[in-house]
Design a protein around this motif. Structure first.
Motif, PDB file in Angstrom:
ATOM      1  N   GLN A 253       0.863  -1.212  -0.042  1.00 40.59           N
ATOM      2  CA  GLN A 253      -0.056   0.006  -0.015  1.00 40.59           C
ATOM      3  C   GLN A 253       0.987   1.326  -0.036  1.00 40.59           C
ATOM      4  N   SER A 254       1.964   1.109   0.646  1.00 44.57           N
ATOM      5  CA  SER A 254       2.876   2.345   0.541  1.00 44.57           C
ATOM      6  C   SER A 254       3.168   2.632  -0.782  1.00 44.57           C
ATOM      7  N   LEU A 255       3.596   1.598  -1.683  1.00 48.19           N
ATOM      8  CA  LEU A 255       3.946   1.953  -2.942  1.00 48.19           C
ATOM      9  C   LEU A 255       2.728   2.547  -3.885  1.00 48.19           C
ATOM     10  N   ALA A 256       1.706   1.907  -3.490  1.00 52.51           N
ATOM     11  CA  ALA A 256       0.547   1.876  -4.267  1.00 52.51           C
ATOM     12  C   ALA A 256      -0.125   3.417  -4.209  1.00 52.51           C
ATOM     13  N   ARG A 257       0.354   3.970  -2.777  1.00 56.64           N
ATOM     14  CA  ARG A 257      -0.089   5.498  -2.551  1.00 56.64           C
ATOM     15  C   ARG A 257       0.916   6.247  -2.872  1.00 56.64           C
ATOM     16  N   SER A 258       2.252   5.865  -3.393  1.00 52.70           N
ATOM     17  CA  SER A 258       3.351   6.663  -3.889  1.00 52.70           C
ATOM     18  C   SER A 258       3.523   7.483  -2.651  1.00 52.70           C
ATOM     19  N   SER A 259       3.795   7.086  -1.439  1.00 49.20           N
ATOM     20  CA  SER A 259       4.004   7.790  -0.075  1.00 49.20           C
ATOM     21  C   SER A 259       5.554   8.445  -0.052  1.00 49.20           C
ATOM     22  N   GLY A 260       6.326   7.762  -0.952  1.00 46.70           N
ATOM     23  CA  GLY A 260       7.649   8.304  -0.661  1.00 46.70           C
ATOM     24  C   GLY A 260       8.447   7.274   0.444  1.00 46.70           C
ATOM     25  N   SER A 261       7.833   6.550   1.140  1.00 42.80           N
ATOM     26  CA  SER A 261       8.689   5.982   2.241  1.00 42.80           C
ATOM     27  C   SER A 261       8.196   4.624   2.406  1.00 42.80           C
ATOM     28  N   ILE A 262       8.731   3.633   2.924  1.00 37.03           N
ATOM     29  CA  ILE A 262       8.297   2.352   3.272  1.00 37.03           C
ATOM     30  C   ILE A 262       9.048   1.716   4.553  1.00 37.03           C
ATOM     31  N   GLU A 263       8.464   0.806   5.086  1.00 38.19           N
ATOM     32  CA  GLU A 263       8.605   0.204   6.410  1.00 38.19           C
ATOM     33  C   GLU A 263      10.004  -0.646   6.425  1.00 38.19           C
ATOM     34  N   ALA A 264      10.575  -1.084   5.375  1.00 38.30           N
ATOM     35  CA  ALA A 264      11.490  -2.096   5.176  1.00 38.30           C
ATOM     36  C   ALA A 264      12.810  -1.828   6.157  1.00 38.30           C
ATOM     37  N   ASP A 265      13.140  -0.845   6.489  1.00 33.24           N
ATOM     38  CA  ASP A 265      14.455  -0.366   7.234  1.00 33.24           C
ATOM     39  C   ASP A 265      13.884  -0.947   8.746  1.00 33.24           C
ATOM     40  N   HIS A 266      12.628  -0.983   9.160  1.00 34.24           N
ATOM     41  CA  HIS A 266      12.295  -1.312  10.665  1.00 34.24           C
ATOM     42  C   HIS A 266      11.914  -3.063  10.475  1.00 34.24           C
ATOM     43  N   LEU A 267      11.823  -3.685   9.350  1.00 32.79           N
ATOM     44  CA  LEU A 267      11.543  -5.071   9.202  1.00 32.79           C
ATOM     45  C   LEU A 267      12.845  -5.772   8.740  1.00 32.79           C
ATOM     46  N   ASN A 268      12.859  -6.022   7.372  1.00 30.58           N
ATOM     47  CA  ASN A 268      14.324  -6.610   7.117  1.00 30.58           C
ATOM     48  C   ASN A 268      15.284  -5.878   7.542  1.00 30.58           C
ATOM     49  N   GLY A 269      15.158  -4.601   7.756  1.00 30.64           N
ATOM     50  CA  GLY A 269      16.276  -3.974   8.150  1.00 30.64           C
ATOM     51  C   GLY A 269      16.712  -4.184   9.876  1.00 30.64           C
ATOM     52  N   GLU A 270      15.822  -4.614  10.182  1.00 34.46           N
ATOM     53  CA  GLU A 270      16.090  -5.039  11.937  1.00 34.46           C
ATOM     54  C   GLU A 270      16.934  -6.258  11.628  1.00 34.46           C
ATOM     55  N   ILE A 271      16.628  -7.235  10.960  1.00 35.63           N
ATOM     56  CA  ILE A 271      17.441  -8.535  10.831  1.00 35.63           C
ATOM     57  C   ILE A 271      18.827  -8.261  10.210  1.00 35.63           C
ATOM     58  N   VAL A 272      18.979  -7.173   9.402  1.00 36.24           N
ATOM     59  CA  VAL A 272      19.996  -6.791   8.645  1.00 36.24           C
ATOM     60  C   VAL A 272      21.027  -6.291   9.919  1.00 36.24           C
ATOM     61  N   MET A 273      20.645  -5.370  10.783  1.00 32.15           N
ATOM     62  CA  MET A 273      21.106  -4.697  11.674  1.00 32.15           C
ATOM     63  C   MET A 273      21.682  -5.756  12.947  1.00 32.15           C
ATOM     64  N   LEU A 274      20.703  -6.654  13.339  1.00 28.17           N
ATOM     65  CA  LEU A 274      21.224  -7.977  14.260  1.00 28.17           C
ATOM     66  C   LEU A 274      22.023  -8.704  13.564  1.00 28.17           C
ATOM     67  N   GLY A 275      22.066  -8.761  12.639  1.00 29.81           N
ATOM     68  CA  GLY A 275      23.102  -9.711  11.616  1.00 29.81           C
ATOM     69  C   GLY A 275      24.333  -9.176  11.658  1.00 29.81           C
ATOM     70  N   ARG A 276      24.677  -7.759  11.525  1.00 27.65           N
ATOM     71  CA  ARG A 276      25.774  -7.177  11.536  1.00 27.65           C
ATOM     72  C   ARG A 276      26.255  -7.187  12.806  1.00 27.65           C
ATOM     73  N   GLU A 277      25.777  -6.934  13.816  1.00 28.21           N
ATOM     74  CA  GLU A 277      26.155  -6.908  15.239  1.00 28.21           C
ATOM     75  C   GLU A 277      26.629  -8.519  15.621  1.00 28.21           C
ATOM     76  N   LEU A 278      26.013  -9.277  15.105  1.00 32.71           N
ATOM     77  CA  LEU A 278      26.319 -10.838  15.629  1.00 32.71           C
ATOM     78  C   LEU A 278      27.096 -11.577  14.651  1.00 32.71           C
ATOM     79  N   GLY A 279      27.493 -10.948  13.266  1.00 31.12           N
ATOM     80  CA  GLY A 279      28.164 -11.415  12.339  1.00 31.12           C
ATOM     81  C   GLY A 279      27.545 -12.569  11.740  1.00 31.12           C
ATOM     82  N   VAL A 280      26.247 -12.363  11.522  1.00 29.18           N
ATOM     83  CA  VAL A 280      25.366 -13.502  10.715  1.00 29.18           C
ATOM     84  C   VAL A 280      25.111 -13.013   9.546  1.00 29.18           C
TER      85      VAL A 280
END
Length: 326
Positions: A253-280
């Protein structure tokens, strides 16, 4: 008790609308054309089998708080800080949001913070209109004190929700449920990028395997899929609404509304951040985060990327960073 719902989109509009229908004191906080439409015509709440126009009070911004007010925060995670900053910090805040970072952000500013694990299939694509596809209940809403515990207020809110067409449950371990929901929400970026094209299974298997590996390495508990299915049961099933096409979830819906932002930094990005901290290594989640952010910035339509293109990008990232967990 008055419920002030900050962010009257798909989730907030449904929660606020249903509470208002049940006779509770509700104030919606909305922006732009959505605010104007609600103020002029009321909130149009569409559900399976019914369409109601609700004369819910609405405001653009902060109001003077009263004793007993409860703030329900239902904005996207990237908007949490800006949405909370103007409000008095005396009221309790319920984070009815995806992701697991909002409660900590709120706790920096507010003493009483509650997490809410939201299972609520709804959409908001047109100003003044919210479509809630869940039936017989509009959603399963589990909440508890952050970081842990259930108290009198969480029990009372759960009771009010249960009287308002929801399955409201006060739980002592709300973050365990929210981390399980996070694993499910890792697919939101895929849906936004690729739509419902076939070929998602191999990609999503990699994405969720990375998520589980990171949470396990961090020692973070999360409910199992079996627990989630048992808790939800047949209380909330996605059903059609006449005249409404359900295109996709919140990131779609964020893309459908052309809102200009999306929540991926707080979803997939949460896993990426933890992975960087833990070396995974987390190449699949990293690519989904990066490409979803790019699609939002460039205001691309949902479903603009072929699954094969996404898979090739993930393979290239995995060669660069090392293999992800099986």
């Amino acid at each position: 008790m008055r419920y002030i719902v900050i962010g009257a989109g798909a989730v907030g509009g449904t929660i606020g609308g249903r509470l208002f229908q049940a006779g509770h004191d509700v104030l919606l906080v909305a922006r732009g054309a959505h605010h104007d439409a609600i103020r002029r015509d009321g909130l149009r709440l569409l559900t399976p089998g019914s369409a109601r126009t609700l004369d819910v009070p609405v405001t653009r911004g902060p109001v003077r708080l009263r004793d007993g007010d409860v703030l329900i925060l239902a904005v996207k995670s990237q908007d949490t800080v800006a949405a909370l900053d103007p409000w008095s910090r005396d009221a309790p805040v319920v984070c009815a949001q995806n992701g697991v970072a909002n409660e900590r952000m709120a706790l920096r500013r507010f003493e009483r913070v509650y997490g809410m694990c939201v299972w609520l299939p709804a959409s908001h694509l047109e100003p003044g209109v919210v479509a809630a596809h869940g039936a017989p209940k509009s959603g399963l809403l589990q909440l508890g004190r952050y970081p842990r515990g259930a108290d009198e207020l969480s029990e009372r809110i759960a009771g009010d929700l249960s009287e308002s067409s929801f399955a409201g449950v006060a739980v002592p371990d709300v973050m365990r449920w929210k981390y399980a929901k996070l694993l499910g929400n890792l697919g939101n970026a895929y849906e936004a990028l690729c739509g419902h094209a076939p070929g998602h299974e191999p990609i999503m298997k990699r994405v969720r395997a990375e998520g589980r590996a990171v949470l396990d390495a961090a020692g973070i508990a999360y409910a199992s899929p079996e627990e989630e299915r048992a808790r939800r049961g047949a209380q909330v099933e996605v059903r059609p609404i006449e005249g409404v096409e359900r295109g996709g979830g919140s990131s779609w819906q964020s893309l459908a509304r052309s809102s200009g932002s999306i929540e991926a930094d707080h979803l997939n990005g949460e896993i990426v951040m933890l992975g960087r901290e833990l070396g995974v290594p987390t190449p699949a989640n990293g690519v989904l985060q990066r490409e979803a952010d790019r699609a939002a910035r460039e205001r691309l339509s949902p479903g603009s990327m072929a699954p094969e293109t996404l898979a090739a990008l993930i393979d290239a990232e995995a060669r660069r960073t090392g293999p992800a967990p099986d």
